[in-house]
Design a protein around this motif. Sequence first.
Motif: not given
Length: 228
Positions: A58-70, A94-108
Amino acid sequence: MLYIIGAGPGDPGLITVKGLNVLRSVDTVAGWGSVLDRFGEYLVGKRIIRLSYRNEAEGLKELVISAVNGDAALLIHGDPSVSESQLISKITQLCREYGVNYEVIPGVSSVNAVLGLLGIDLDSSVFISLHVRGSLDDRLRELKTILKVLRRFIIVLPPPYPHGPRLIAKTLLDLGCDPEVIIIERATYNDQRIMRAKASSVINLSNEFSDLTIMVIPPCSCDSNSFK
């Protein structure tokens, strides 16, 4: 836009400059509580989604939906590409399902931190993660094959359970190996702990290990009769 940010192994100072700048700029941030709590000063005024095993879907879905317009961010311990394949697969689907672009920012990664701590070069090592949910049979077979074929340091992320390191120690003993392993808990945190012990000693420990644990197995010879 959704940013998947590697937050570093534990010390908040090890997040990248880019990761921190993006974290400051987004409106919504999701992550496990242990990660979010390290960056509380940068989360004031933002919408926060705390993930847990119970509410992850549920949390991941909520996150992706929030990224649709922001802009939103998922904070991940270490580096997203090191030991989070199951979580990354879920979020990118989920990003593919909702048409959300994403970027992976590497970390240590905590793996990098441990290699530096012990003075081991990545070129002389092999990494395998058992930090997954579900059956471990295939990955334990991979570990068995690595022990049979290679004479390198093996960096292992144990299963995320209190008995995870004991399971790895048992696997070594089943293969006729009893090396002195190194167990690092909570690498780069203020309460970081390092233990060196023979596998035969680890299996008898009553310790409950943190899920932020790494085991380092030195090059060792195993009983070839144990490989079937």
